[in-house]
Design an enzyme around this catalytic site. Structure first.
Site, mmCIF file in Angstrom:
data_model
loop_
_atom_site.group_PDB
_atom_site.id
_atom_site.type_symbol
_atom_site.label_atom_id
_atom_site.label_comp_id
_atom_site.label_asym_id
_atom_site.label_seq_id
_atom_site.Cartn_x
_atom_site.Cartn_y
_atom_site.Cartn_z
ATOM 1 N N THR A 119 0.876 -1.170 0.000
ATOM 2 C CA THR A 119 0.000 0.000 0.000
ATOM 3 C C THR A 119 0.913 1.219 0.000
ATOM 4 O O THR A 119 1.583 1.514 0.991
ATOM 5 C CB THR A 119 -0.912 0.013 1.229
ATOM 6 O OG1 THR A 119 -1.811 -1.112 1.155
ATOM 7 C CG2 THR A 119 -1.749 1.292 1.269
ATOM 8 N N LYS A 194 -7.337 1.636 -3.155
ATOM 9 C CA LYS A 194 -7.009 1.264 -1.772
ATOM 10 C C LYS A 194 -7.189 2.462 -0.841
ATOM 11 O O LYS A 194 -7.620 2.306 0.306
ATOM 12 C CB LYS A 194 -5.571 0.742 -1.701
ATOM 13 C CG LYS A 194 -5.114 0.331 -0.294
ATOM 14 C CD LYS A 194 -5.954 -0.814 0.283
ATOM 15 C CE LYS A 194 -5.567 -1.155 1.720
ATOM 16 N NZ LYS A 194 -4.266 -1.831 1.835
ATOM 17 N N LYS A 262 -0.054 5.407 8.414
ATOM 18 C CA LYS A 262 0.707 5.533 7.166
ATOM 19 C C LYS A 262 -0.247 5.619 5.976
ATOM 20 O O LYS A 262 -0.105 6.480 5.103
ATOM 21 C CB LYS A 262 1.658 4.343 7.025
ATOM 22 C CG LYS A 262 2.572 4.387 5.804
ATOM 23 C CD LYS A 262 2.010 3.641 4.604
ATOM 24 C CE LYS A 262 2.046 2.140 4.817
ATOM 25 N NZ LYS A 262 1.638 1.386 3.590
#
Length: 310
Positions: A119, A194, A262
């Site tokens: 990711t 995502k 993150k």
């Protein structure tokens, strides 16, 4: 002209060896996600898998457990591979294993495909796509959703960005660890998808945390309540899979807060670039910062409830 994209459909449970044959595969990054994903490529997919991990002991353990091979560098792992998978921490980690004299690009043969399951930012995906094309390689950004359990069960949702032909060629291999897979658009589109996924999850978990805290304060039996409302419009994967551990105050069952921060940082940075406003996401990111200050950076994301009950 708008490029036609493949339909998003459930992935079959088993790779068809007769139809597609065995591929030579490299897998870079054996964390809580990558370790079982690489295992599925070997066991379920039946592929010839070579792994690399920055902690060499884990790569050696994987090879002993699954019967594959391990390499000393990403370059060595990627040598002669048809598909090179990477699943590491963030943009800088991806660059560290892909570029350079010992990086995967240096070892990949012409026509091979890099599939990045990390990711990361859409900006990085576009950068890697351009770099791959210059080298006669192919690239697909393919972040996943489903957490550690999904990786272990080979039941991840995979969101891809890239060219249709490259996706069609890679899909039968990716299916070894997927229950759902789709091409979302050109390079970077998987990462953008995502981001949407993480934005949705952040809001859902905060709402569920507030509801459980409210119900506990009201003296309601949370199990009884969830048994009813989970079957209506309030129902979600988070409610079904996390309400019990949240109600018990256990937060060691999923995706860590530090990794969610993150991811949300990536979402907020991209929002600045494309002109989006994400007030709830920004607020929940700060709530997770509070949890880190409470010592919970490794707690799972459902620990938003712990913040409310301080």
């Amino acid at each position: 002209m708008k490029r036609r994209l493949s339909h998003v459909t459930p992935a079959p449970n088993k790779f068809d060896h007769k139809e597609h044959g065995m591929a030579k595969v490299a897998f870079i990054g054996l964390g809580v996600m990558g370790y079982p994903m690489a295992g599925h490529l070997k066991a379920k997919g039946g592929h010839d898998v070579t792994v690399f991990n920055r902690s060499a002991g884990k790569a050696e353990k994987w090879a002993a457990e699954h019967g594959g091979s391990h390499a000393a560098t990403p370059r060595e792992a990627a040598k002669d591979a048809d598909f090179v998978f990477s699943c590491v921490g963030n943009d800088d980690d991806v660059r560290s294993v892909i570029y350079g004299d010992d990086g995967a690009f240096a070892g990949m043969k012409p026509g091979a495909t890099l599939i990045d399951n990390t990711t990361a930012s859409a900006e990085l995906a576009r950068e890697l796509d351009a770099a791959a094309r210059e080298k006669g390689l192919k690239f697909i950004d393919a972040p996943v959703s489903g957490g550690q359990a999904g990786a272990e069960n080979g039941a991840l949702t995979v969101m891809c960005g890239g060219e249709q032909a490259d996706f069609d060629a890679a899909r039968p291999v990716i299916e070894a660890y997927a229950k759902m897979i789709g091409l979302m658009g050109p390079a970077g589109s998987g990462q953008l998808t995502k981001m949407m996924n993480q934005i949705c999850i952040a809001g859902l978990v905060q709402g569920l945390s507030e509801a459980i805290a409210f119900g506990q304060n009201a003296g309601l039996d949370i199990e009884t309540v969830v048994g009813v409302i989970s079957k209506g419009a309030a129902g979600s994967w988070q409610m079904e899979n996390r309400h019990k551990t949240m109600n018990e105050g256990h937060y060691e069952h999923g995706f860590a807060v530090e990794w969610m921060r993150k991811d949300l940082g990536i979402c907020l940075d991209e929002a600045k670039r494309n002109g989006s406003t994400l007030p709830v996401t920004a607020l929940i990111d700060q709530f997770y910062a509070d949890i880190e200050k409470m010592g919970g950076k490794r707690w799972d994301t459902s620990s938003l409830l712990a913040r409310l009950k301080r």
